[in-house]
Design a protein around this motif. Structure first.
Motif, PDB file in Angstrom:
ATOM      1  N   LYS A 104      72.883  57.832  71.516  1.00  0.00           N
ATOM      2  CA  LYS A 104      73.974  56.774  71.210  1.00  0.00           C
ATOM      3  C   LYS A 104      73.243  55.248  71.948  1.00  0.00           C
ATOM      4  N   MET A 105      72.565  55.483  72.814  1.00  0.00           N
ATOM      5  CA  MET A 105      72.278  54.176  73.492  1.00  0.00           C
ATOM      6  C   MET A 105      71.376  53.361  72.670  1.00  0.00           C
ATOM      7  N   GLU A 106      70.373  54.441  71.772  1.00  0.00           N
ATOM      8  CA  GLU A 106      69.410  53.816  70.918  1.00  0.00           C
ATOM      9  C   GLU A 106      70.336  53.113  69.775  1.00  0.00           C
ATOM     10  N   PHE A 107      71.369  54.031  69.384  1.00  0.00           N
ATOM     11  CA  PHE A 107      72.092  53.227  68.318  1.00  0.00           C
ATOM     12  C   PHE A 107      72.726  52.027  68.628  1.00  0.00           C
ATOM     13  N   TYR A 108      73.462  51.867  69.749  1.00  0.00           N
ATOM     14  CA  TYR A 108      73.988  50.514  70.268  1.00  0.00           C
ATOM     15  C   TYR A 108      72.698  49.562  70.036  1.00  0.00           C
TER      16      TYR A 108
END
Length: 307
Positions: A104-108
């Motif tokens: 999810k951090m990578e998605f942001y």
């Protein structure tokens, strides 16, 4: 009930059954911990997956879903509703909630940009707004810019998640720092397996007695009643000194004994009248019965002769 929740519960039940089977195959003196079965971890998994759950206060939290706060087809600067159809929104939503915390951090990081504001909309010197955020979705390998409402309602998240990411995992120069999800990942002290092997070898060196009479239906083996863990640990220290190796503390010895072995200590209840009568007829005394090791050596020899 939603089909995804059913499949999730079936997965949890199958994991519980698997852990129970492992307990039967590798029994120990104490019950093993199954962290996956803990209610708080099941609740955390449901929360991170966007499923409905009941929090620790007993408050019901509904499942994450796509929401619509404004008409992004006509009343939107970027015409988000025309560029991304509902089927693509559903695909983005479902794929996002299948990600782990690090993903999810990578998605942001890939889909949100933060820049210093280019213009001021107020004459106040201490303005609340310092940054401008640019939101995107990647559809068919094309990066499409969308408005803030469309981005947040598609994922069903709040602005706080984005702000927290940039404040804690990314600096103002848009250089990504290590944004690994660090919760619960502190480095623990590890014990050398060779030292643990010395404890296991020492425990296995004691002569085990087969359960008899009143505790016959058990998987636990017995040690001589004159022993206890305190005495065994003292003998273990002597064993390490003789072999010139380091020894671990007593609580490690107890932990391995209780978690990896199903061993108890014998007592006078582990006898039967038949064996006592046999003993008395051959030795003409009951005095030696108090010497448990002597009696059980005889008992094992006698039982071996019957088989």
């Amino acid at each position: 009930m939603d089909q995804d929740i059913k499949s999730l519960l079936e997965c949890i039940i199958s994991e519980i059954e698997l852990n129970n089977m492992k307990d039967l195959l590798t029994s120990s003196k104490r019950r093993r911990r199954h962290v996956f079965n803990w209610k708080q971890n099941i609740r955390k998994y449901l929360c991170q997956s966007g499923k409905s759950y009941v929090d620790y206060k007993g408050v019901y939290k509904p499942e994450r879903s796509i929401k619509t706060l404004k008409d992004c087809k006509l009343k939107c600067k970027f015409k988000c509703g025309l560029q991304i159809v509902e089927s693509e929104r559903e695909r983005v939503h479902s794929s996002f909630w299948r990600l782990g915390n690090d993903e999810k951090m990578e998605f942001y990081n890939k889909n949100v940009e933060r820049h210093y504001k280019s213009r001021a909309t107020t004459k106040k010197q201490n303005s609340y707004k310092k940054y401008s955020y640019f939101y995107h979705f990647i559809v068919n390998n094309v990066k499409i810019r969308v408005c803030k409402e469309f981005f947040l309602t598609t994922l069903d998240i709040s602005q706080k998640r984005i702000s927290y990411f940039f404040e804690n995992f990314k600096n103002n120069d848009n250089i990504t720092s290590s944004y690994s999800y660090r919760k619960g990942k502190h480095k623990k002290k590890t014990i050398d397996e060779a030292l643990k092997a010395h404890i296991r070898n020492h425990i296995n060196s004691f002569q085990k007695i087969e359960p008899h009479h009143c505790i016959l239906n058990t998987k636990r083996w017995l040690l001589d009643g004159s022993l206890n863990l305190k005495i065994m640990y003292s003998l273990y220290q002597d064993y390490c000194k003789e072999n010139k190796v380091d020894w671990l503390k007593e609580h490690y010895y107890r932990r391995i004994f209780n978690s990896e072995f199903s061993i108890g200590f014998t007592n006078k209840k582990n006898q039967c009248h038949f064996c006592k009568e046999k003993w008395v007829s051959e030795h003409n005394t009951l005095e030696a019965l108090d010497n448990s090791q002597y009696f059980y050596d005889y008992l094992n020899k006698f039982k071996g002769g019957l088989s």
